[in-house]
Design a protein around this motif. Sequence first.
Motif, PDB file in Angstrom:
ATOM      1  N   SER A 172      14.756  -7.893  74.275  1.00 12.59           N
ATOM      2  CA  SER A 172      13.632  -7.289  74.752  1.00 12.59           C
ATOM      3  C   SER A 172      13.416  -7.452  76.072  1.00 12.59           C
ATOM      4  CB  SER A 172      12.319  -7.459  73.897  1.00 12.59           C
ATOM      5  OG  SER A 172      11.957  -8.880  73.783  1.00 12.59           O
ATOM      6  N   TYR A 173      13.190  -6.585  76.920  1.00 16.36           N
ATOM      7  CA  TYR A 173      12.482  -7.227  78.349  1.00 16.36           C
ATOM      8  C   TYR A 173      11.339  -6.238  78.666  1.00 16.36           C
ATOM      9  CZ  TYR A 173      17.360  -9.066  78.981  1.00 16.36           C
ATOM     10  OH  TYR A 173      18.484  -9.832  78.819  1.00 16.36           O
ATOM     11  N   ARG A 174      10.425  -6.739  79.606  1.00 16.85           N
ATOM     12  CA  ARG A 174       9.336  -5.937  79.986  1.00 16.85           C
ATOM     13  C   ARG A 174       8.975  -6.225  81.533  1.00 16.85           C
ATOM     14  NH1 ARG A 174       7.307 -10.659  77.780  1.00 16.85           N
ATOM     15  NH2 ARG A 174       5.345 -11.663  78.670  1.00 16.85           N
ATOM     16  N   LEU A 175       8.692  -5.200  82.167  1.00 17.99           N
ATOM     17  CA  LEU A 175       8.133  -5.270  83.702  1.00 17.99           C
ATOM     18  C   LEU A 175       6.914  -5.762  83.770  1.00 17.99           C
ATOM     19  CD1 LEU A 175       8.366  -4.708  86.823  1.00 17.99           C
ATOM     20  CD2 LEU A 175       7.340  -2.140  85.916  1.00 17.99           C
ATOM     21  N   GLN A 176       6.469  -6.631  84.527  1.00 16.94           N
ATOM     22  CA  GLN A 176       5.102  -7.090  85.007  1.00 16.94           C
ATOM     23  C   GLN A 176       4.970  -6.826  86.379  1.00 16.94           C
ATOM     24  OE1 GLN A 176       4.349 -11.153  83.797  1.00 16.94           O
ATOM     25  NE2 GLN A 176       3.303 -10.517  82.112  1.00 16.94           N
ATOM     26  N   ILE A 177       3.717  -6.173  86.702  1.00 24.72           N
ATOM     27  CA  ILE A 177       3.422  -5.892  88.113  1.00 24.72           C
ATOM     28  C   ILE A 177       1.970  -6.702  88.045  1.00 24.72           C
ATOM     29  CG2 ILE A 177       2.569  -4.255  89.568  1.00 24.72           C
ATOM     30  CD1 ILE A 177       4.032  -2.227  88.584  1.00 24.72           C
ATOM     31  N   THR A 178       1.631  -7.673  88.930  1.00 21.12           N
ATOM     32  CA  THR A 178       0.732  -8.755  89.001  1.00 21.12           C
ATOM     33  C   THR A 178       0.269  -8.531  90.474  1.00 21.12           C
ATOM     34  OG1 THR A 178      -0.211 -10.811  88.905  1.00 21.12           O
ATOM     35  CG2 THR A 178       2.169 -10.569  89.586  1.00 21.12           C
ATOM     36  N   PRO A 179      -0.965  -8.955  90.817  1.00 20.94           N
ATOM     37  CA  PRO A 179      -1.551  -8.984  92.196  1.00 20.94           C
ATOM     38  C   PRO A 179      -1.361 -10.149  93.079  1.00 20.94           C
ATOM     39  CG  PRO A 179      -3.289  -9.330  90.616  1.00 20.94           C
ATOM     40  CD  PRO A 179      -1.996  -8.923  89.733  1.00 20.94           C
ATOM     41  N   ALA A 180      -0.713 -11.285  92.367  1.00 23.74           N
ATOM     42  CA  ALA A 180      -0.507 -12.218  93.087  1.00 23.74           C
ATOM     43  C   ALA A 180       0.608 -13.104  92.333  1.00 23.74           C
ATOM     44  CB  ALA A 180      -1.885 -13.261  93.044  1.00 23.74           C
ATOM     45  N   THR A 181       1.370 -13.978  93.191  1.00 21.18           N
ATOM     46  CA  THR A 181       1.995 -15.073  92.510  1.00 21.18           C
ATOM     47  C   THR A 181       2.298 -16.090  93.538  1.00 21.18           C
ATOM     48  OG1 THR A 181       4.506 -15.643  91.912  1.00 21.18           O
ATOM     49  CG2 THR A 181       4.134 -13.572  93.340  1.00 21.18           C
ATOM     50  N   THR A 182       2.138 -17.423  93.244  1.00 19.84           N
ATOM     51  CA  THR A 182       2.286 -18.335  94.177  1.00 19.84           C
ATOM     52  C   THR A 182       3.709 -18.656  95.032  1.00 19.84           C
ATOM     53  OG1 THR A 182       2.997 -19.903  92.464  1.00 19.84           O
ATOM     54  CG2 THR A 182       0.748 -20.195  92.943  1.00 19.84           C
ATOM     55  N   LEU A 183       4.786 -17.897  94.650  1.00 24.67           N
ATOM     56  CA  LEU A 183       5.899 -17.561  95.539  1.00 24.67           C
ATOM     57  C   LEU A 183       5.500 -17.088  96.793  1.00 24.67           C
ATOM     58  CD1 LEU A 183       8.459 -16.121  93.203  1.00 24.67           C
ATOM     59  CD2 LEU A 183       8.549 -18.579  93.986  1.00 24.67           C
ATOM     60  N   TYR A 184       4.552 -16.174  96.719  1.00 22.93           N
ATOM     61  CA  TYR A 184       4.406 -15.537  98.105  1.00 22.93           C
ATOM     62  C   TYR A 184       2.687 -15.777  98.540  1.00 22.93           C
ATOM     63  CZ  TYR A 184       8.641 -13.008  97.887  1.00 22.93           C
ATOM     64  OH  TYR A 184       9.855 -12.659  97.969  1.00 22.93           O
ATOM     65  N   THR A 185       2.295 -15.319  99.694  1.00 21.98           N
ATOM     66  CA  THR A 185       1.058 -15.591 100.261  1.00 21.98           C
ATOM     67  C   THR A 185       0.062 -15.009  99.290  1.00 21.98           C
ATOM     68  OG1 THR A 185      -0.201 -15.357 102.366  1.00 21.98           O
ATOM     69  CG2 THR A 185       0.875 -13.394 101.413  1.00 21.98           C
ATOM     70  N   PRO A 186      -1.182 -15.793  99.274  1.00 24.36           N
ATOM     71  CA  PRO A 186      -2.345 -15.362  98.260  1.00 24.36           C
ATOM     72  C   PRO A 186      -2.516 -14.096  98.597  1.00 24.36           C
ATOM     73  CG  PRO A 186      -2.620 -17.695  99.230  1.00 24.36           C
ATOM     74  CD  PRO A 186      -1.576 -17.170 100.016  1.00 24.36           C
ATOM     75  N   GLN A 187      -3.230 -13.451  97.447  1.00 29.80           N
ATOM     76  CA  GLN A 187      -3.685 -12.211  97.770  1.00 29.80           C
ATOM     77  C   GLN A 187      -5.194 -12.132  98.305  1.00 29.80           C
ATOM     78  OE1 GLN A 187      -4.234  -8.728  98.004  1.00 29.80           O
ATOM     79  NE2 GLN A 187      -2.849  -8.726  96.230  1.00 29.80           N
ATOM     80  N   ARG A 188      -5.189 -11.481  99.337  1.00 32.15           N
ATOM     81  CA  ARG A 188      -6.185 -11.443 100.248  1.00 32.15           C
ATOM     82  C   ARG A 188      -7.389 -10.205 100.080  1.00 32.15           C
ATOM     83  NH1 ARG A 188      -3.026 -15.142 102.679  1.00 32.15           N
ATOM     84  NH2 ARG A 188      -3.845 -16.747 103.634  1.00 32.15           N
ATOM     85  N   SER A 189      -6.815  -9.147  99.295  1.00 30.79           N
ATOM     86  CA  SER A 189      -7.631  -8.049  99.132  1.00 30.79           C
ATOM     87  C   SER A 189      -8.416  -7.746  97.886  1.00 30.79           C
ATOM     88  CB  SER A 189      -6.676  -6.434  99.148  1.00 30.79           C
ATOM     89  OG  SER A 189      -6.148  -6.493 100.405  1.00 30.79           O
TER      90      SER A 189
END
Length: 504
Positions: free
Chosen positions: A470-487
Amino acid sequence: MRGKAVVALVLVVGLGTLAGGAQARDATVRSFDQTAISMHFFPAAGLAAGKRAPTVLIGPGWSMSGETDENSSSEELFGGVGVGPLRQAGYNVLTWDPRGFGKSGGAVEVDSPDYEARDVSALIDWLATQPEAQLDKAGDPRVGMNGSSYGGGIQWVTAARDARVDVITPNISWNSLVTSLNKEGALKFGWGSLLCGVGLEGSLVPGGLMNPDGPQLSRLDPHVFNTCVSGTATGVMAPADQAWYAAHGPDLLLSKVKIPTLITQGTADTLFTLKEAIRNYASLRSRGVPVKMLWFCGGHGVCLTGSGEAGHIEKAVVTWLNRYLKRDTSVQTGPRFEWLADDAKWRSAADYPLTRRGSLTAITGQKTLPVAPTSPSGGLIAATPAVNAVEVALPAASGSAHIVGEPTLKLTYSGTALPAKTHLYAQIVDGSGHVVGNQATPIPVTLDGLTHSIERPLEAIAAEAVAGSSYRLQITPATTLYTPQRSVGAVTFGRIEVSLPIVG
């Protein structure tokens, strides 16, 4: 720069005798702009006085100095090959401190074709005068290159500038510093924080009075320094800095790389992802350049699924050099593409991409995701399952299947946020609760109240499915791999379609 003037400016600073009478030695070479480049030379193991051998130049990683141990071993987790195995295989080895690091002078120009590549040419000029170096003709030694990360990137730009390089074997390198460090306009915060820290330290120490070019306050190019300071603080790479990184290649120079190339890249590498290797491979393959690509579990990241048999990368590198640097046509280098899946088993194919024979696909809609500067998922260099995420379950595999390549994601969405332009992050989570390859992909969105559609490939993966996987897609507003969410706002997905490639 080539020529007698450069060779005359070489200062030999140390000697040591190896078995067989050949001598190891340190030297300082003056580059095209008189910058002092510190280097170390190790003859092949057992090389008798008066005998010659091909030479492999090994560049170090970011902020590091050249290897000084003639018997250093390979680094399995990073895919790096040691000085010792190469010397035992019959190669001289030359290592050096890149400009701005260690005992070399100058400013760090990040493997620039106009600076660091020309530094390597000065090293090759020096090598051409050494009695242990096999020559193809006067001034042209038989030269291969190896090295990881920063030591991989230098191989591409040197090969594009200096025709005396005969073979390269870049490991965990990049195609573009823009697509790797600032993908889709999203800075890699986790790796950026680490690289800026070690880069600042490495460029300042030893530095100062120990620098052969005299005291220097900072040896990082201003564009690097600015990206580390303002980019990390704002989450945005300034246009002038982005243009500076873009000019470094090697993507713009790949048409000039025409020599046999072995590309090794890590499936768990979240700094220079598999996509960087895929682009490099495609360029060389399209022009008929002898090229092979291997994906292993490691690199700039954390291998959570097993690294397979020991010595696989080392063996592949030595085999490639034996075939193309020693020019032994009896040596077989195997299929053009090999990969290590998440079951820790090596597999191979005649080429990449592999023939697609199906997919695991899911389509859904009407899911809403709040967007805010909340606590992100993940570690600094590895994605982890997110708590705040929209999820889409993929159908279970009906049997065993090779999932190799880039998943695709199609979104139709609307929403509002301030600022309106931001990024969401997509990742594939397996049944054991691991993000496949530890990879998250930035998806640029505009939350201005209108309906938008976007389609993007996700970071490439290598997984082995069995019946019921089983696999699942996740869409998240932030991950520490990338710049912090500012919106701050929300997004509603009218349609989400995700597909994982099943290959033959």
